[in-house]
Design an enzyme around this catalytic site. Structure first.
Site, PDB file in Angstrom:
ATOM      1  N   ASP A  12     -23.213  74.692  88.697  1.00 57.53           N
ATOM      2  CA  ASP A  12     -22.833  76.030  88.206  1.00 57.53           C
ATOM      3  C   ASP A  12     -24.040  76.900  87.865  1.00 57.53           C
ATOM      4  O   ASP A  12     -23.990  77.744  86.968  1.00 57.53           O
ATOM      5  CB  ASP A  12     -21.920  75.915  86.965  1.00 57.53           C
ATOM      6  CG  ASP A  12     -20.655  75.138  87.265  1.00 57.53           C
ATOM      7  OD1 ASP A  12     -20.200  75.196  88.421  1.00 57.53           O
ATOM      8  OD2 ASP A  12     -20.132  74.482  86.355  1.00 57.53           O
ATOM      9  N   LYS A  15     -25.393  79.161  92.469  1.00 55.71           N
ATOM     10  CA  LYS A  15     -25.774  78.938  93.872  1.00 55.71           C
ATOM     11  C   LYS A  15     -24.987  79.854  94.808  1.00 55.71           C
ATOM     12  O   LYS A  15     -25.526  80.430  95.746  1.00 55.71           O
ATOM     13  CB  LYS A  15     -25.509  77.467  94.275  1.00 55.71           C
ATOM     14  CG  LYS A  15     -26.289  76.462  93.456  1.00 55.71           C
ATOM     15  CD  LYS A  15     -25.887  75.039  93.797  1.00 55.71           C
ATOM     16  CE  LYS A  15     -24.485  74.670  93.375  1.00 55.71           C
ATOM     17  NZ  LYS A  15     -24.254  74.598  91.929  1.00 55.71           N
ATOM     18  N   GLY A  16     -23.656  79.954  94.508  1.00 51.05           N
ATOM     19  CA  GLY A  16     -22.799  80.756  95.381  1.00 51.05           C
ATOM     20  C   GLY A  16     -23.291  82.185  95.481  1.00 51.05           C
ATOM     21  O   GLY A  16     -23.355  82.772  96.560  1.00 51.05           O
ATOM     22  N   GLY A  39     -17.214  74.819  92.674  1.00 50.54           N
ATOM     23  CA  GLY A  39     -16.577  76.119  92.472  1.00 50.54           C
ATOM     24  C   GLY A  39     -17.686  77.155  92.466  1.00 50.54           C
ATOM     25  O   GLY A  39     -18.503  77.174  91.552  1.00 50.54           O
ATOM     26  N   HIS A  40     -17.768  77.943  93.514  1.00 50.98           N
ATOM     27  CA  HIS A  40     -18.863  78.910  93.653  1.00 50.98           C
ATOM     28  C   HIS A  40     -18.289  80.321  93.557  1.00 50.98           C
ATOM     29  O   HIS A  40     -17.447  80.714  94.357  1.00 50.98           O
ATOM     30  CB  HIS A  40     -19.578  78.713  94.997  1.00 50.98           C
ATOM     31  CG  HIS A  40     -20.185  77.339  95.122  1.00 50.98           C
ATOM     32  ND1 HIS A  40     -20.700  76.848  96.288  1.00 50.98           N
ATOM     33  CD2 HIS A  40     -20.359  76.352  94.213  1.00 50.98           C
ATOM     34  CE1 HIS A  40     -21.171  75.623  96.084  1.00 50.98           C
ATOM     35  NE2 HIS A  40     -20.961  75.294  94.830  1.00 50.98           N
ATOM     36  N   GLN A 223     -22.914  71.226  93.460  1.00 49.26           N
ATOM     37  CA  GLN A 223     -23.315  70.491  92.252  1.00 49.26           C
ATOM     38  C   GLN A 223     -24.804  70.764  91.956  1.00 49.26           C
ATOM     39  O   GLN A 223     -25.312  71.787  92.363  1.00 49.26           O
ATOM     40  CB  GLN A 223     -23.018  68.983  92.379  1.00 49.26           C
ATOM     41  CG  GLN A 223     -21.527  68.646  92.378  1.00 49.26           C
ATOM     42  CD  GLN A 223     -20.845  68.832  93.710  1.00 49.26           C
ATOM     43  OE1 GLN A 223     -21.313  68.335  94.712  1.00 49.26           O
ATOM     44  NE2 GLN A 223     -19.752  69.562  93.732  1.00 49.26           N
ATOM     45  N   THR A 238     -21.974  62.985  90.167  1.00 49.72           N
ATOM     46  CA  THR A 238     -20.972  63.028  91.226  1.00 49.72           C
ATOM     47  C   THR A 238     -21.323  61.958  92.261  1.00 49.72           C
ATOM     48  O   THR A 238     -22.225  61.150  92.040  1.00 49.72           O
ATOM     49  CB  THR A 238     -20.859  64.449  91.830  1.00 49.72           C
ATOM     50  OG1 THR A 238     -19.706  64.490  92.673  1.00 49.72           O
ATOM     51  CG2 THR A 238     -22.098  64.871  92.599  1.00 49.72           C
TER      52      THR A 238
HETATM   53  P1  GDP Z   1     -22.336  77.746  91.386  1.00 53.86           P
HETATM   54  O1  GDP Z   1     -21.354  76.643  91.304  1.00 53.86           O
HETATM   55  O2  GDP Z   1     -23.745  77.286  91.297  1.00 53.86           O
HETATM   56  O3  GDP Z   1     -22.114  78.651  92.569  1.00 53.86           O
HETATM   57  O4  GDP Z   1     -22.114  78.640  90.079  1.00 53.86           O
HETATM   58  P2  GDP Z   1     -20.682  79.112  89.481  1.00 53.86           P
HETATM   59  O5  GDP Z   1     -20.207  80.231  90.301  1.00 53.86           O
HETATM   60  O6  GDP Z   1     -19.785  77.963  89.259  1.00 53.86           O
HETATM   61  O7  GDP Z   1     -21.129  79.559  88.031  1.00 53.86           O
HETATM   62  C1  GDP Z   1     -22.059  80.562  87.828  1.00 53.86           C
HETATM   63  C2  GDP Z   1     -21.394  81.656  86.988  1.00 53.86           C
HETATM   64  O8  GDP Z   1     -22.367  82.585  86.625  1.00 53.86           O
HETATM   65  C3  GDP Z   1     -20.337  82.435  87.747  1.00 53.86           C
HETATM   66  O9  GDP Z   1     -19.376  82.902  86.851  1.00 53.86           O
HETATM   67  C4  GDP Z   1     -21.137  83.594  88.347  1.00 53.86           C
HETATM   68  O10 GDP Z   1     -20.336  84.740  88.612  1.00 53.86           O
HETATM   69  C5  GDP Z   1     -22.080  83.855  87.230  1.00 53.86           C
HETATM   70  N1  GDP Z   1     -23.393  84.381  87.593  1.00 53.86           N
HETATM   71  C6  GDP Z   1     -24.229  84.024  88.588  1.00 53.86           C
HETATM   72  N2  GDP Z   1     -25.415  84.641  88.458  1.00 53.86           N
HETATM   73  C7  GDP Z   1     -25.304  85.423  87.339  1.00 53.86           C
HETATM   74  C8  GDP Z   1     -26.201  86.285  86.647  1.00 53.86           C
HETATM   75  O11 GDP Z   1     -27.346  86.446  87.018  1.00 53.86           O
HETATM   76  N3  GDP Z   1     -25.709  86.889  85.527  1.00 53.86           N
HETATM   77  C9  GDP Z   1     -24.433  86.732  85.085  1.00 53.86           C
HETATM   78  N4  GDP Z   1     -24.025  87.381  84.008  1.00 53.86           N
HETATM   79  N5  GDP Z   1     -23.592  85.914  85.698  1.00 53.86           N
HETATM   80  C10 GDP Z   1     -24.019  85.256  86.817  1.00 53.86           C
HETATM   81  P1  IMO Z   2     -20.746  73.368  91.621  1.00 50.17           P
HETATM   82  O1  IMO Z   2     -20.980  73.216  93.103  1.00 50.17           O
HETATM   83  C1  IMO Z   2     -20.518  71.538  87.698  1.00 50.17           C
HETATM   84  C2  IMO Z   2     -19.271  67.347  87.525  1.00 50.17           C
HETATM   85  C3  IMO Z   2     -17.965  67.042  86.860  1.00 50.17           C
HETATM   86  C4  IMO Z   2     -18.278  65.669  86.299  1.00 50.17           C
HETATM   87  C5  IMO Z   2     -19.124  65.038  87.415  1.00 50.17           C
HETATM   88  C6  IMO Z   2     -18.339  64.173  88.387  1.00 50.17           C
HETATM   89  O2  IMO Z   2     -19.723  74.386  91.282  1.00 50.17           O
HETATM   90  O3  IMO Z   2     -22.033  73.508  90.904  1.00 50.17           O
HETATM   91  P2  IMO Z   2     -16.649  64.725  90.380  1.00 50.17           P
HETATM   92  O4  IMO Z   2     -15.353  65.485  90.372  1.00 50.17           O
HETATM   93  O5  IMO Z   2     -17.675  65.304  91.287  1.00 50.17           O
HETATM   94  O6  IMO Z   2     -16.466  63.247  90.588  1.00 50.17           O
HETATM   95  O7  IMO Z   2     -17.201  64.892  88.856  1.00 50.17           O
HETATM   96  O8  IMO Z   2     -19.682  66.119  88.116  1.00 50.17           O
HETATM   97  N1  IMO Z   2     -19.198  68.344  88.628  1.00 50.17           N
HETATM   98  C7  IMO Z   2     -19.643  69.594  88.521  1.00 50.17           C
HETATM   99  N2  IMO Z   2     -20.128  70.264  87.454  1.00 50.17           N
HETATM  100  N3  IMO Z   2     -20.469  72.113  88.901  1.00 50.17           N
HETATM  101  C8  IMO Z   2     -20.003  71.463  89.972  1.00 50.17           C
HETATM  102  O9  IMO Z   2     -20.055  71.959  91.215  1.00 50.17           O
HETATM  103  C9  IMO Z   2     -19.518  70.142  89.809  1.00 50.17           C
HETATM  104  N4  IMO Z   2     -18.983  69.224  90.635  1.00 50.17           N
HETATM  105  C10 IMO Z   2     -18.807  68.131  89.904  1.00 50.17           C
HETATM  106  O10 IMO Z   2     -17.677  67.965  85.828  1.00 50.17           O
HETATM  107  O11 IMO Z   2     -19.102  65.770  85.172  1.00 50.17           O
HETATM  108 MG    MG Z   3     -19.699  76.073  90.142  1.00 45.95          MG
END
Ligand code: GDP
Ligand code: IMO
Ligand code: MG
Length: 423
Positions: A12, A15-16, A39-40, A223, A238
């Site tokens: 999180d 990356k997305g 979840g991106h 991840q 994971t």
């Molecule tokens: P990912 O799994 O690495 O793609 O990241 P996620 O999308 O799960 O989580 C990142 C969160 O931060 C999401 O809610 C994005 O919309 C948000 N986000 C990403 N970059 C920024 C930033 O520079 N500032 C803010 N406020 N939110 C960001």
């Molecule tokens: P993105 O791509 C954050 C975490 C789970 C748990 C561990 C194992 O959005 O960054 P799993 O379901 O993979 O067997 O869970 O890994 N986890 C993540 N945490 N971002 C993710 O993906 C994750 N994918 C798995 O919360 O701790």
């Molecule tokens: Mg994510």
């Protein structure tokens, strides 16, 4: 120029958003590991898109997106995701999305086995996303998994599913969980497969053709490094190699095809699920949750939040070979008076600048901080790096110095346009 985009923390990192931003100057976006545990989130043109299995290049027209062989695909989940994204006005055609015929399949029973295993672990549970990722990768390594290509032979696949259902039901009955009817499972997964079939191909030659003809390739990690099965906080990880090496084994493109590794991290740290988190901080968690930030895109769980941890980042830069950092969510710290950066851990009186392997040592790790002044101003409107307040630039410079990697991008908001290019 071909780049890997990889998470440097516990997922999180944003990356997305970075992949979406870089897709404009790329031709092909490829996922090589993980599944719909990812979840991106991408915000573009005022619309929020959440992607789980679809690569984050999917929002752009005329770009090829590939789900590579190393991904584990839940066909039912993927069809739902495609329908959801199409309902948001993004067409997903076979010339825009390819699915590797070598990718392994997550069956509905894998999700239930994931839940059973978590229940059995009690307070030692991993806190998985319950998307069946661990059981599906376990079947792959145990050489009893089903691959997308197997679905072309319905008789063989049906037999395999029947066998797997019998094995799974034995376990599920013991846990008092839902059991499966093999014929129902077969019907359900085949209905999904039929929707996916036009996208299925041997993606390896297509990727090599793109590489050899000089197209720009973007490898999208899922991840993060500390969730890597080898380098993460085992067993709270994971089940795939989330680090840069996984981009090769997960796509069929060799290391020689890759020139850059962009490591994505937040300006602070977050973690969802169980496991060690030395710099976790309740005050920062409450503050960010109060702003409506840091809730998981896949499960909606609140993410634990903490100070920037450069012990983790230093290690992550090493094992991934990071050539540039993308630091996101800098704006999350806009209102703080002073900021802490963890530079090392004290474990039983010894100073560690790299994370320990031993899970018990993690629990005794006391972060050593250095304090930096905050910038106390709104960065979300900054249009370029120079416009950032001097304290924010100093914070980023210290981060880069402690990780021995240059800053390439800075995120000051969730929108595609709130991405600053450095240098
Ligand atoms: P990912 O799994 O690495 O793609 O990241 P996620 O999308 O799960 O989580 C990142 C969160 O931060 C999401 O809610 C994005 O919309 C948000 N986000 C990403 N970059 C920024 C930033 O520079 N500032 C803010 N406020 N939110 C960001
Ligand atoms: P993105 O791509 C954050 C975490 C789970 C748990 C561990 C194992 O959005 O960054 P799993 O379901 O993979 O067997 O869970 O890994 N986890 C993540 N945490 N971002 C993710 O993906 C994750 N994918 C798995 O919360 O701790
Ligand atoms: Mg994510």
């Amino acid at each position: 120029m071909n780049n890997i985009i990889i998470g440097l923390q516990w997922g999180d990192e944003g990356k997305g958003k970075i992949v979406d931003y870089l897709t404009e100057s790329s031709d092909v976006v490829i996922r090589g590991q993980g599944g719909n545990n990812a979840g991106h989130t991408v915000i573009a043109n005022g619309t929020k898109y959440v992607l789980h299995l679809l690569p984050s290049g999917i929002l752009w027209d005329d770009k090829l997106n590939v789900i590579g062989n190393g991904v584990v695909i839940d066909p039912i989940g993927l069809v739902q995701e495609i329908e959801r994204i199409e309902a948001q006005g993004i067409a997903i055609t076979p010339n825009k999305l390819l699915i590797s015929d070598r990718a392994h399949v997550v069956l509905p029973l894998h999700k239930e086995l994931d839940a059973a295993r978590e229940a059995a672990l009690g307070d030692q549970k991993i806190g998985t996303t319950k998307r069946g990722i661990g059981p599906a990768y376990a079947d792959k390594v145990n050489r009893c998994g089903l691959r997308i290509v197997d679905f072309l032979d319905r008789e063989f696949t049906s037999q395999q599913i029947k066998r797997r259902v019998v094995d799974a039901n034995e376990i599920l009955v013991r846990h008092g969980l839902q059991t499966f009817d093999a014929d129902e499972v077969i019907a359900e997964v085949y209905a999904a497969f039929e929707r996916l079939r036009p996208h299925v191909s041997n993606t390896i030659p297509a990727l090599h053709t793109a590489w050899k003809s000089g197209k720009n390739l973007l490898f999208e990690g899922a991840q993060g490094t500390l969730l890597d099965i080898d380098f993460g906080t085992y067993p709270f990880v994971t089940s795939s190699n989330t680090t840069s090496g996984g981009s090769c084994t997960g796509t069929g493109l060799p290391p020689t095809a890759i020139q850059g590794v962009i490591g994505v991290c937040k300006a602070y740290t977050t973690r969802v699920g169980s496991g060690p988190f030395p710099t976790g901080d309740e005050g920062l968690s409450e503050y960010l949750h109060g702003l409506g930030r840091e809730f998981g895109a896949t499960t909606g769980r609140p993410r634990g939040c903490g100070w920037l941890d450069t012990v983790l980042l230093r290690f992550a830069c090493m094992v991934n070979g990071v050539t540039g950092l993308a630091v996101t969510n800098v704006d999350g710290l806009d209102e703080y008076e002073t900021l802490q950066i963890c530079t090392s851990y004290d474990i039983d009186g010894e100073i560690h600048t790299l994370p320990p392997a031993d899970r018990k040592a993690w629990d005794r790790a006391v972060p050593i901080y250095e304090t930096l002044p905050g910038w106390k101003s709104d960065t979300t409107g900054c249009k370029n790096f120079e416009e950032l307040p001097s304290q924010a630039k100093a914070y980023l410079a210290r981060l880069a110095e402690l990780c021995d990697a240059p800053i390439a991008f800075v995120g000051v908001g969730p929108d595609r346009l709130q991405t600053l290019v450095v240098g």
